[in-house]
Scaffold this motif. Structure first.
Motif, PDB file in Angstrom:
ATOM      1  N   ILE A 214       0.920   4.339  -3.716  1.00 59.98           N
ATOM      2  CA  ILE A 214      -0.037   5.212  -3.043  1.00 59.98           C
ATOM      3  C   ILE A 214      -0.401   5.083  -1.771  1.00 59.98           C
ATOM      4  N   ALA A 243       6.636   9.435 -15.458  1.00 57.76           N
ATOM      5  CA  ALA A 243       6.347   8.561 -14.136  1.00 57.76           C
ATOM      6  C   ALA A 243       5.852   9.430 -12.924  1.00 57.76           C
ATOM      7  N   CYS A 246       2.554  10.642 -13.658  1.00 59.31           N
ATOM      8  CA  CYS A 246       1.288   9.885 -13.354  1.00 59.31           C
ATOM      9  C   CYS A 246       1.233   9.640 -11.928  1.00 59.31           C
ATOM     10  N   GLU A 249      -0.499  12.545 -10.453  1.00 56.44           N
ATOM     11  CA  GLU A 249      -1.983  12.293 -10.835  1.00 56.44           C
ATOM     12  C   GLU A 249      -2.696  11.295  -9.726  1.00 56.44           C
ATOM     13  N   GLY A 250      -2.147  10.224  -9.577  1.00 56.95           N
ATOM     14  CA  GLY A 250      -2.616   9.127  -8.794  1.00 56.95           C
ATOM     15  C   GLY A 250      -2.866   9.503  -7.232  1.00 56.95           C
TER      16      GLY A 250
ATOM     17  N   VAL B 190       0.020   6.935 -21.022  1.00 61.90           N
ATOM     18  CA  VAL B 190       1.230   7.687 -20.166  1.00 61.90           C
ATOM     19  C   VAL B 190       1.500   8.824 -21.058  1.00 61.90           C
ATOM     20  N   ILE B 191       1.817   8.834 -22.284  1.00 60.09           N
ATOM     21  CA  ILE B 191       2.475   9.827 -23.299  1.00 60.09           C
ATOM     22  C   ILE B 191       1.447  10.745 -23.858  1.00 60.09           C
ATOM     23  N   GLY B 212      -6.609  15.771 -17.476  1.00 62.90           N
ATOM     24  CA  GLY B 212      -5.867  14.760 -16.406  1.00 62.90           C
ATOM     25  C   GLY B 212      -5.940  13.530 -16.866  1.00 62.90           C
ATOM     26  N   ARG B 213      -5.001  12.484 -16.900  1.00 57.21           N
ATOM     27  CA  ARG B 213      -5.016  11.070 -17.434  1.00 57.21           C
ATOM     28  C   ARG B 213      -6.189  10.369 -16.875  1.00 57.21           C
ATOM     29  N   ILE B 214      -6.312  10.391 -15.327  1.00 59.21           N
ATOM     30  CA  ILE B 214      -7.244   9.619 -14.591  1.00 59.21           C
ATOM     31  C   ILE B 214      -8.688   9.868 -15.015  1.00 59.21           C
ATOM     32  N   THR B 242       8.352   2.461 -14.770  1.00 58.22           N
ATOM     33  CA  THR B 242       7.588   3.024 -13.821  1.00 58.22           C
ATOM     34  C   THR B 242       6.457   3.889 -14.043  1.00 58.22           C
ATOM     35  N   ALA B 243       6.526   4.626 -15.431  1.00 61.22           N
ATOM     36  CA  ALA B 243       5.528   5.373 -15.605  1.00 61.22           C
ATOM     37  C   ALA B 243       4.102   4.919 -15.603  1.00 61.22           C
ATOM     38  N   GLU B 245       3.415   1.756 -14.474  1.00 63.90           N
ATOM     39  CA  GLU B 245       3.033   1.186 -13.194  1.00 63.90           C
ATOM     40  C   GLU B 245       2.453   2.230 -12.248  1.00 63.90           C
ATOM     41  N   CYS B 246       3.051   3.448 -12.389  1.00 58.03           N
ATOM     42  CA  CYS B 246       2.242   4.537 -11.529  1.00 58.03           C
ATOM     43  C   CYS B 246       1.112   4.952 -11.974  1.00 58.03           C
ATOM     44  N   LEU B 247       0.885   4.783 -13.292  1.00 59.70           N
ATOM     45  CA  LEU B 247      -0.624   5.376 -13.714  1.00 59.70           C
ATOM     46  C   LEU B 247      -1.418   3.998 -13.348  1.00 59.70           C
ATOM     47  N   GLU B 249      -1.163   2.022 -10.807  1.00 54.34           N
ATOM     48  CA  GLU B 249      -1.748   2.344  -9.402  1.00 54.34           C
ATOM     49  C   GLU B 249      -2.622   3.461  -9.237  1.00 54.34           C
ATOM     50  N   GLY B 250      -2.507   4.634 -10.029  1.00 61.31           N
ATOM     51  CA  GLY B 250      -3.526   5.565  -9.710  1.00 61.31           C
ATOM     52  C   GLY B 250      -4.783   5.349 -10.191  1.00 61.31           C
ATOM     53  N   GLU B 253      -6.167   2.696  -7.747  1.00 59.33           N
ATOM     54  CA  GLU B 253      -6.697   3.398  -6.395  1.00 59.33           C
ATOM     55  C   GLU B 253      -8.135   4.474  -6.625  1.00 59.33           C
ATOM     56  N   ARG B 286       1.774  -7.616 -10.352  1.00 59.10           N
ATOM     57  CA  ARG B 286       1.542  -7.254  -8.813  1.00 59.10           C
ATOM     58  C   ARG B 286       0.239  -6.769  -8.497  1.00 59.10           C
TER      59      ARG B 286
END
Lengths: 439, 439
Positions: A214, A243, A246, A249-250, B190-191, B212-214, B242-243, B245-247, B249-250, B253, B286
């Motif tokens: 991001i 992925a 997500c 969304e982020g 994620v799912i 939305g997820r977040i 990666t899904a 991971e992206c979640l 990160e979002g 953030e 990470r």
């Protein structure tokens, strides 16, 4: 364009053949047009010619062939973003505007600036102007991507990678502002930090890995936005799953100024079909942003086996276009475009390669064979986008109030009478009332 | 605990067998301990007993069997979060504390509150107190999940689903504050919004889909945080790619107060191996948050075929534990725990089922057979976590300054001399100087 042979009587609407299809209602306007002379008075009972110039939805292709054609000495068939050999490229350049109205230009950093500080932007600008002169809109691809990126980034510390990467975004977007209207700002961010197909880590993967997806996306979009506030900025990915959902969304939660979502759709393993395509569009349409199908391909030859995970791993020595494959492709191209354009969120479709020459992986994805002859898909797509969905130049007589009715697809149209003409833009679906002044 | 038969001489360190393993240096402290009497004076040249009570890293199992054992009338072998039948559960309850120090309790909403307004929390509280009385830490699983959720949510509008879901988070976290120290606040986000294995859409999927997820994750974590500011709040998923991971990160953030990342690791299709396990840990480490391997399983029978995508789709009529499978499982359990504990980011590991009775999918995942007899993996894990990595009660003589040296794993230890005792906490890796006062 030349007028059709017969003039419509006064009061008869000028209509695209598919103007009344319910599934396309969001793409169509029925406008009562008052045609006026230069003095502003309605042009009553006069023969005028009405015709469409361009769709509002971007129906594009890649313009790599033209880049190479206009800079033939630099043509490298194995280079990144390579076009067809110039002798075929010449034919492709002629055919391009018969089906496409938008061109994607190759801004791969590794090709643009193989040597640090010596960007090769003139050739892209030459191609951009060639397209713009022909009314073709432009898109740049991509600004930040971990593949085909500048090799010399490997030597730089990550802070410096970030600095020069953002500088390059600003440099290219600024230089092409007003010419290139849309950018794939970040490409394939889902996989970028975990990409490990290379013997040594490229600089962009390192940037993503150390800063996070991001923050990199935010920096790149902000740099692009400040360099051209009017450009349409896309976040593009081949991941059509959770992925990328997500990530989107982020990115939106983080307030990154994304204008549109780019969905690649290479179909080397077979046409997705209407149901899957619509499901993908529905899932990404949830975020309220326009969608671009940025890299659409359908094969006219054998399909890649379903078990191949990374398409780059499949490299047959020859991958011919076949008669059966071409028939299938022609049918599938039409089905796919119908599905995409029927979806209200779709703002653009880019077919990834007009010709087979120079195609990614050597696959027969083009609408034109490697020898420059069109496949059936070429005519099929043209008949759809410039036939069913199009108002060909049509002579019609205005009524006593200078009115005519245009029932056509959203986009740019033109009205002419003798040596005077006016642009006529249909920019909202549904009924409309429009005035045009011929000058 | 009982002292070992021989006393160490003054000056000899009391050490866990694996205390000097370089790969575990981040888990070990070498403390010079001054033992003092109640008057504060060093206890010179005295025999004291030193022994470990609990690891800092949570080495846990699921406590479902104990819930059912203590509420045997309510035992439903087919219900969500079911434990073993009470006759086996009794044996499992005895064995639990021989290998585990943390228990995950089943807070599946559909099981906790099958009828709206009549939550069945007493049975969970009874089990929680049973574990707490035995020094076992507690974790609740899960607060927000689209599966095994309350059926009656289907009837409610989404605003109401959100309201009652957050109320339930507050209710359960508040009631168990001080008893349950960690929560899987959101499970499998994620799912969640694209989950479609059910004939009708469950309320939680609809909540995720529409908000939305977040936003859902943020609301759930904020509700949990305000209900128990000291609890460790986890975002848990089975997606290791990666899904997730992206979640993550979002979510980070967006400033959501996540304390730890939960990684499920059911290995019904075979042990991951050290390399893959470490790669997964590295990728999620990470983000700077502690990692919990929340649902670890290794089979002692035939593996599930690799081509099964949703593990829930594979339901053999019988899935026996086999001698070869048990030998393999014992070896893999030890390798897996070594790999996890060697990784500095790992804060907890939960083995998903001490016994085979009632195991998810009927798979032979337990360390104990369905009849209550331990498999080789049970002793293997115990020998590791309570042997190699453990200081068994050991008599040692303090020196003339009242010193002893304890070279052990981070966590709680205890020093006793006669009828006096003191807690001794090793809470930072490396060299340490500690004072304890026997009372």
């Amino acid at each position: 364009m030349s007028p059709t042979s017969h003039a419509l009587p006064a009061g008869a609407p000028v209509a695209a053949p598919a103007a009344t299809e319910p599934a396309l209602a969001h793409r169509v306007s029925r406008a009562v047009v008052t045609v006026r002379g230069a003095d502003g008075a309605p042009l009553a009972d006069a023969d005028v010619v009405v015709g469409q110039v361009r769709h509002a939805v971007a129906l594009g292709g890649i313009g790599f062939d033209v880049v190479d054609l206009l800079d033939a000495d630099a043509h490298d068939p194995d280079g990144p973003g390579a076009g067809a050999p110039p002798e075929v490229g010449r034919r492709l350049a002629e055919l391009f505007t018969e089906v496409f109205d938008t061109a994607t230009l190759p801004f791969y950093w590794g090709a643009v600036e193989p040597e640090r500080g010596a960007p090769r932007l003139e050739r892209l600008e030459r191609a951009a102007r060639w397209f713009a002169d022909r009314g073709v809109r432009l898109k740049g691809h991509p600004l930040v991507w971990h593949t085909v990126t500048a090799d010399w980034l490997r030597e730089l510390p990550t802070d410096e990678v970030e600095r020069v990467a953002l500088e390059r975004v600003r440099r290219d977007v600024t230089r092409f502002a007003g010419l290139v209207g849309a950018w794939d700002v970040v490409n394939e961010a889902v996989i970028a930090p975990v990409f490990d197909n290379e013997p040594t880590q490229n600089g962009i993967t390192r940037w993503f890995l150390e800063r996070g997806r991001i923050p990199v996306i935010r920096a790149a979009f902000e740099a692009a936005r400040e360099s051209d506030p009017r450009a349409t900025l896309l976040l593009n990915d081949f991941n059509m799953g959770t992925a990328f959902e997500c990530l989107v969304e982020g990115v939106l939660e983080a307030g990154v100024p994304v204008d549109a979502i780019g969905l690649q759709s290479h179909m080397h393993q077979g046409y997705w079909g209407e149901e899957r395509t619509t499901a993908v569009l529905d899932r990404f349409a949830r975020y309220g942003l326009p969608l671009h199908m940025t890299e659409t391909t359908l094969l006219s030859g054998d399909l890649m086996p379903a078990e191949v995970v990374d398409l780059n791993d499949f490299r047959p020595s020859a991958w011919p276009s076949t008669p059966e494959g071409e028939a299938r492709q022609a049918e599938e191209v039409v089905r796919h475009y119908r599905t995409l354009v029927a979806h209200p969120a779709v703002q653009g479709v880019t077919y990834w390669g007009l010709g087979d020459a120079g195609a990614w992986l050597g696959a027969p994805v083009g609408l034109v064979r490697a020898d420059g002859t069109p496949k059936p898909s070429f005519a099929a797509l043209r008949d759809l986008v410039r036939g069913e969905w199009w108002v060909a130049p049509t002579t019609v007589r205005t009524d006593a109030d200078g009115h005519l009715v245009l029932h056509g697809f959203l986009g740019d149209h033109r009205v002419t009478a003798g040596d005077r003409a006016a642009d006529l833009v249909l920019d909202r679906a549904g009924d409309a009332v429009v005035d045009v002044v011929l000058r």
